[in-house]
Design an enzyme around this catalytic site. Structure first.
Site, PDB file in Angstrom:
ATOM      1  N   PHE A 129       0.847  -1.188   0.000  1.00 12.53           N
ATOM      2  CA  PHE A 129       0.000   0.000   0.000  1.00 12.53           C
ATOM      3  C   PHE A 129       0.893   1.252   0.000  1.00 12.53           C
ATOM      4  O   PHE A 129       1.839   1.332   0.781  1.00 12.53           O
ATOM      5  CB  PHE A 129      -0.893  -0.022   1.244  1.00 12.53           C
ATOM      6  CG  PHE A 129      -1.995   0.985   1.221  1.00 12.53           C
ATOM      7  CD1 PHE A 129      -3.185   0.711   0.564  1.00 12.53           C
ATOM      8  CD2 PHE A 129      -1.849   2.216   1.836  1.00 12.53           C
ATOM      9  CE1 PHE A 129      -4.213   1.653   0.539  1.00 12.53           C
ATOM     10  CE2 PHE A 129      -2.869   3.157   1.814  1.00 12.53           C
ATOM     11  CZ  PHE A 129      -4.056   2.868   1.157  1.00 12.53           C
ATOM     12  N   ASP A 198       1.931  -5.152   8.515  1.00  7.08           N
ATOM     13  CA  ASP A 198       0.722  -4.330   8.446  1.00  7.08           C
ATOM     14  C   ASP A 198      -0.476  -5.274   8.310  1.00  7.08           C
ATOM     15  O   ASP A 198      -0.564  -6.051   7.348  1.00  7.08           O
ATOM     16  CB  ASP A 198       0.818  -3.376   7.254  1.00  7.08           C
ATOM     17  CG  ASP A 198      -0.311  -2.358   7.238  1.00  7.08           C
ATOM     18  OD1 ASP A 198      -1.414  -2.675   7.742  1.00  7.08           O
ATOM     19  OD2 ASP A 198      -0.107  -1.255   6.703  1.00  7.08           O
ATOM     20  N   TYR A 223     -10.929   0.825  10.523  1.00 12.86           N
ATOM     21  CA  TYR A 223     -12.166   1.103   9.777  1.00 12.86           C
ATOM     22  C   TYR A 223     -12.453   0.114   8.662  1.00 12.86           C
ATOM     23  O   TYR A 223     -13.426   0.273   7.950  1.00 12.86           O
ATOM     24  CB  TYR A 223     -12.151   2.532   9.222  1.00 12.86           C
ATOM     25  CG  TYR A 223     -10.935   2.913   8.401  1.00 12.86           C
ATOM     26  CD1 TYR A 223     -10.795   2.483   7.092  1.00 12.86           C
ATOM     27  CD2 TYR A 223      -9.929   3.707   8.936  1.00 12.86           C
ATOM     28  CE1 TYR A 223      -9.684   2.831   6.340  1.00 12.86           C
ATOM     29  CE2 TYR A 223      -8.813   4.061   8.199  1.00 12.86           C
ATOM     30  CZ  TYR A 223      -8.697   3.627   6.892  1.00 12.86           C
ATOM     31  OH  TYR A 223      -7.591   3.956   6.165  1.00 12.86           O
ATOM     32  N   LYS A 224     -11.603  -0.903   8.484  1.00 13.94           N
ATOM     33  CA  LYS A 224     -11.864  -1.891   7.434  1.00 13.94           C
ATOM     34  C   LYS A 224     -12.680  -3.044   8.050  1.00 13.94           C
ATOM     35  O   LYS A 224     -13.824  -2.857   8.412  1.00 13.94           O
ATOM     36  CB  LYS A 224     -10.542  -2.324   6.807  1.00 13.94           C
ATOM     37  CG  LYS A 224      -9.902  -1.161   6.033  1.00 13.94           C
ATOM     38  CD  LYS A 224      -8.529  -1.438   5.515  1.00 13.94           C
ATOM     39  CE  LYS A 224      -8.018  -0.213   4.748  1.00 13.94           C
ATOM     40  NZ  LYS A 224      -6.579  -0.236   4.544  1.00 13.94           N
ATOM     41  N   ARG A 391     -12.097  -4.927  -7.325  1.00  8.08           N
ATOM     42  CA  ARG A 391     -11.849  -5.512  -6.010  1.00  8.08           C
ATOM     43  C   ARG A 391     -13.158  -5.740  -5.270  1.00  8.08           C
ATOM     44  O   ARG A 391     -13.990  -4.832  -5.180  1.00  8.08           O
ATOM     45  CB  ARG A 391     -10.967  -4.524  -5.241  1.00  8.08           C
ATOM     46  CG  ARG A 391     -10.157  -5.110  -4.148  1.00  8.08           C
ATOM     47  CD  ARG A 391      -9.152  -4.098  -3.664  1.00  8.08           C
ATOM     48  NE  ARG A 391      -9.803  -2.962  -3.018  1.00  8.08           N
ATOM     49  CZ  ARG A 391      -9.311  -2.345  -1.936  1.00  8.08           C
ATOM     50  NH1 ARG A 391      -8.169  -2.745  -1.401  1.00  8.08           N
ATOM     51  NH2 ARG A 391      -9.932  -1.327  -1.404  1.00  8.08           N
TER      52      ARG A 391
END
Ligand SMILES: *Cc1c(COP(=O)(O)O)cnc(C)c1O
Length: 432
Positions: A129, A198, A223-224, A391
């Site tokens: 990322f 991560d 928040y995922k 995705r």
């Protein structure tokens, strides 16, 4: 071929089905983006309102003690710990993923500089990322180090005696490919390097055991898959063997051993508390706790192992249906088929030989799906090795087998009708 009726039967027999009732999901929406922003827990609005009106409105400053505000990062950290193989007292919920990465990568580099000053390299994945790579680049510039980016299969050869830290995201955000954390950590340690993991696409999505893997440092996102709300606080874990060795660089007063002594000199708190910096956002932490509780609600039903089994069943079904029912439309699979290498998302590629500019159409297809209420997302590629990606996050807490069937049916219709070619689906927005 799996039929719609088969999917409905699987939903009827799903032991995790009741967990879906914890969420407010808008009607007409099939939500396949829980890997980017988890859905709203039904408890969150009332809980945040209670913190506003009672704890803030009535309790005022007293609530730092009476409502347990001051201990929130640790209390929520203990809940997160249950999902990632950490012990109580080893995790704090705080700040953002990017900021926590800066702290732990600094700590790892500091320890490496003490133990092995000749090591001047950080190794990571080219398709990690971007924020992770940018933070690493900033630290390299600050400390005269170098960042080496490799493809996943090149990691073993890249672990040379020059490497200080191997920094990886456990589940790749673009492809959903998952590393074997224990094996990669062991290889890094055998080469004398420290690891930073991560867990942005892992926490609440796949079983993780940081202590069993003997990982060194870890961070992750609130928040995922943890459903903590937009911009929710993130988390940080440091193995106890390292936790007391270094002051992380954002040494604010919340990480001080005795913040309310107000002394001029910094003395780090023992353990993970030193990874706090300043005053934490109570409204956001309250919402994050509601999200964490939705995942922990699976514990009596088999916990992360049961969620994992359902997640794999959902992604297997998505892959099977997408490749069969949308055959002939140029779709390819970017996510590994092997279960042990797959996170909780399915990523498709698209080749469009008829397009004069070679454009994949992936962005417009995702937009056309969103217009139909099937919400996934698009991640731009940068060449053959990293193509454009459609995705689809599969969150077993609130998705069922029929949802997958209907989502693929919409995808089939979008491709067959060509409706994705409409101009409105081809206009890029700021957030993709
Ligand atoms: C989502 C994500 C982030 C997000 O970082 P923020 O600081 O919350 O913006 C970081 N790293 C990875 C791997 C992610 O998937």
């Amino acid at each position: 071929m799996t039929s719609l009726t088969d999917c409905q039967q699987r939903d009827a027999q799903d032991p995790l089905r009741s967990l879906r009732d914890q969420f407010s999901i808008p009607g007409g929406v099939i939500y396949l983006d829980g890997n980017s922003l988890g859905v709203l827990p039904k408890t969150a609005a009332a809980r945040v309102a209670e913190v506003v009106t009672q704890e803030w409105g009535s309790g005022l400053i007293r609530s730092w003690n009476s409502a347990g505000w001051f201990e929130m990062p640790q209390r929520l950290g203990d809940k997160i710990a249950r999902l990632i193989g950490a012990a109580p007292g080893e995790v704090v919920a705080t700040d953002s993923t990017s900021i926590n990465l800066y702290k732990v990568l600094s700590a790892a580099l500091h320890i490496a500089a003490q133990d092995a000053p000749q090591r001047k390299l950080i190794v990571s994945e080219r398709s990690n990322f971007p924020t992770d790579l940018y933070i690493a680049q900033a630290l390299c510039a600050e400390r005269g180090l170098r960042l080496q980016l490799v493809e996943p299969e090149e990691i073993p050869a890249a672990l040379t005696p020059e490497v200080a830290v191997l920094m990886l995201t456990h589940v790749n955000y673009r492809t959903g490919a998952m590393h074997d954390m224990a094996a990669v950590t062991a290889a890094a340690h055998a080469a004398g390097a420290l690891t930073v993991w991560d867990l942005a696409h892992s926490a609440g999505a796949v079983p993780v055991d940081l202590n069993a893997a003997r990982a060194d440092f870890s961070i992750g996102c609130g928040y995922k898959y943890l459903n903590g709300g937009p911009g929710a606080p993130a988390f940080v874990w440091v193995h106890p063997r390292h936790a007391d060795r270094f002051w992380q660089p954002l040494a604010g007063w919340w990480g001080h051993a005795a913040p309310f002594e107000f002394t001029p000199g910094y003395r780090p708190a023992p353990g993970i508390a030193r990874y706090l910096c300043g005053t934490q956002p109570m409204l956001s932490l309250a919402a994050l706790e509601c999200g964490l509780d939705t995942v922990l609600a699976a514990e009596p039903l088999g916990g992360m192992a049961a969620l994992r089994a359902k997640s794999l069943a959902l992604s297997d079904l998505f892959i099977e249906l997408a490749l069969q029912r949308c055959a002939g439309h140029g779709l390819g699979l970017a996510t590994p088929r092997a279960h042990e290498q797959r996170g909780s998302q399915v990523c498709l590629t698209r080749t469009n030989p008829k397009a004069p500019d070679g454009a994949s159409g992936a962005y417009a297809i995702v937009q056309a799906l969103i217009a139909r209420g099937v919400i996934g997302d698009f991640r731009a590629g940068d060449g053959d090795r990293h193509p454009d990606i459609l995705r689809f996050g599969l969150t077993p807490l609130y998705l069922g087998f029929e949802d997958v069937w209907q989502a693929v049916e919409h995808l089939r219709q979008v491709l067959e009708s060509g409706e994705w070619r409409r101009p409105e689906f081809n206009q890029k927005m700021a957030v993709t």
